[in-house]
Scaffold this motif. Structure first.
Motif, mmCIF file in Angstrom:
data_model
loop_
_atom_site.group_PDB
_atom_site.id
_atom_site.type_symbol
_atom_site.label_atom_id
_atom_site.label_comp_id
_atom_site.label_asym_id
_atom_site.label_seq_id
_atom_site.Cartn_x
_atom_site.Cartn_y
_atom_site.Cartn_z
ATOM 1 N N CYS A 99 0.848 -1.192 0.000
ATOM 2 C CA CYS A 99 0.000 0.000 0.000
ATOM 3 C C CYS A 99 0.881 1.239 0.000
ATOM 4 O O CYS A 99 1.582 1.519 0.983
ATOM 5 N N ASP A 101 -0.262 4.297 -0.161
ATOM 6 C CA ASP A 101 -0.911 5.353 0.616
ATOM 7 C C ASP A 101 -0.482 5.324 2.088
ATOM 8 O O ASP A 101 -0.631 6.313 2.798
ATOM 9 N N HIS A 102 0.010 4.193 2.534
ATOM 10 C CA HIS A 102 0.463 4.048 3.920
ATOM 11 C C HIS A 102 1.965 3.749 3.962
ATOM 12 O O HIS A 102 2.424 2.833 4.646
ATOM 13 N N ASN A 103 2.723 4.570 3.240
ATOM 14 C CA ASN A 103 4.184 4.485 3.286
ATOM 15 C C ASN A 103 4.686 3.095 2.934
ATOM 16 O O ASN A 103 5.518 2.510 3.631
ATOM 17 N N ALA A 105 3.225 0.142 3.049
ATOM 18 C CA ALA A 105 2.959 -0.863 4.077
ATOM 19 C C ALA A 105 2.681 -2.204 3.421
ATOM 20 O O ALA A 105 1.944 -2.299 2.436
ATOM 21 N N ASN A 115 -7.994 -2.741 6.752
ATOM 22 C CA ASN A 115 -7.362 -1.434 6.904
ATOM 23 C C ASN A 115 -7.123 -0.662 5.611
ATOM 24 O O ASN A 115 -6.807 0.533 5.671
ATOM 25 N N HIS A 116 -7.207 -1.309 4.460
ATOM 26 C CA HIS A 116 -6.799 -0.639 3.224
ATOM 27 C C HIS A 116 -7.869 -0.666 2.138
ATOM 28 O O HIS A 116 -7.560 -0.499 0.954
ATOM 29 N N CYS A 119 -7.998 2.693 0.332
ATOM 30 C CA CYS A 119 -6.750 3.191 -0.246
ATOM 31 C C CYS A 119 -6.798 3.063 -1.768
ATOM 32 O O CYS A 119 -7.322 2.080 -2.324
#
Length: 411
Positions: A99, A101-103, A105, A115-116, A119
């Motif tokens: 991902c 969008d989350h550095n 991840a 959680n994504h 995203c």
């Protein structure tokens, strides 16, 4: 087993009964913690698949896929023990997605769902990674490892220092307790000496009083026997004489008895404590608190690379200025050797040359005359709300202050 192949994971094994063919497990099934034997290998995605998973693989993985027999030695690769780096730490499932969008991840199927889902930039790891490893800077790694070792050593050292500091603080309390107990022992010895001297003086006075009372008693008892004989057998002249003597003896006895009564007293003794000690006795607990101060460590303010971090400069700005000038009655110029602040924002300052303590209010004005000493004052400190203690050349002077009034002593 053919040379050049190493198998360290449980998903790969050598089956000697089938002529050295490699038996492997299906990668998608592994992610679901299953041990289904793989029959195909996608050479494009480099992924082992069972028959059922190969159907879903064509459907859900975009792009063209080429399948070969999993036992084809041209495509079977040596298995690497990833030590858990290829599995999700939260769900123990295989890592599949990346991902952005989350550095960047890494996440498994469950992470993606939980959680994504919102995203926008999520892609499969197999599609985003070329397979070429970036160079690992050995010098940087060694430097970071050395720095980590230093921090670990420093942490261990600080733990030991904290233990030593705790022992030192407890020892300080013990020493204060010994000092207080020594003062009590000294006071007890001094009071006992005074009590012994007072009791000896009282005993001497009371013994003398007892002797006088016994003398009066003996004299009257002896005279009573003579008076009885004269009364029974004496002539008129002897009776007249004994009457006169009786009046004299009784009058003298009354005078001596009255003198003893008027000078009589009972010695009642009690202890007179210093006001500071009384306030200490009235406390429910000893007012000693632990002051916890965090000092910056040597590594704070420096990043891992060792470059200097910009910090804000400390600027001192003058707000007010007051000068304790020589006043009328002062023999010398002012020389301040002690300073303390009262809770109501007043300031107490010691003028060593002129033997006085000056009180300044919040506006740095003198609300009243200073307090003068007969000895040289050295320093001053505040305790309680309005109490001050001044160290002199030969002792300590305690007094209290009254707001907007002159300093008054109770010692």
């Amino acid at each position: 087993m053919a040379s050049g192949f190493g198998y360290s994971r449980g998903s790969v094994a050598v089956d000697d009964a089938v002529g050295g063919k490699v038996r492997t497990t299906c990668v998608p099934c592994e992610r679901d913690q299953k041990t289904t034997t793989a029959s195909l290998m996608c050479t494009v995605c480099d992924e082992r698949l069972c028959h059922d998973c190969s159907k879903h693989h064509k459907k859900y993985a975009p792009g063209k896929h080429v399948f070969v027999d999993v036992n084809n030695s041209d495509y079977v690769k040596t298995q690497v023990d990833m030590k858990g780096y290829d599995r999700c730490k939260d769900h123990s499932r295989g890592l599949v997605y990346l991902c952005h969008d989350h550095n960047k991840a890494l996440c498994c199927d469950e992470c993606l769902f939980n959680n994504h889902r919102k995203c926008d930039r999520v892609e499969k790891i197999l599609q985003s990674t070329s397979g070429q490893l970036t160079a690992l800077n050995d010098t940087e790694v060694r430097r970071i490892v050395a720095e980590a070792e230093g921090l670990a050593s420093d942490s261990e050292k600080k733990v030991k220092e904290n233990e030593k500091q705790a022992n030192k603080l407890c020892e300080e309390i013990d020493n204060k307790k010994k000092c207080v107990m020594a003062m009590f022992d000294e006071a007890k010895t001094r009071i006992r000496c005074k009590l012994s001297a007072g009791n000896a003086s009282d005993k001497e006075r009371l013994d003398k009083r007892k002797d006088i009372a016994n003398s009066i008693k003996s004299e009257l008892e002896g005279f009573g026997a003579v008076f009885k004989q004269v009364k029974e057998h004496g002539n008129d002249n002897e009776k007249r004489i004994i009457n006169a003597v009786t009046e004299s003896i009784l009058t003298n006895s009354h005078i001596r008895i009255n003198e003893m009564k008027q000078s009589d007293y009972t010695a009642s003794r009690s202890l007179e404590w210093d006001p500071q000690m009384i306030s200490l006795f009235n406390m429910n607990s000893l007012k000693v608190e632990l002051k916890d101060t965090h000092l910056p460590g040597p590594s704070q303010g420096m990043p891992a690379s060792g470059s200097v971090v910009n910090t804000r400069s400390l600027v001192l700005k003058q707000e007010k200025t007051t000068v304790l000038k020589k006043e009328k009655g002062d023999n010398y110029s002012t020389f301040v050797t002690g300073l303390t602040f009262l809770p109501d924002s007043r300031i107490a300052a010691i003028d060593y040359y002129n033997d006085k303590c000056v009180i300044l209010d919040a506006g740095l004005q003198r609300p009243g005359p200073p307090y003068s000493f007969k000895e040289k004052p050295r320093d001053v400190t505040c305790y309680g709300d309005t109490n001050l203690a001044v160290t002199l050349e030969y002792g300590i002077f305690f007094f209290y202050t009254i707001l907007k009034k002159e300093v008054r002593s109770y010692t």
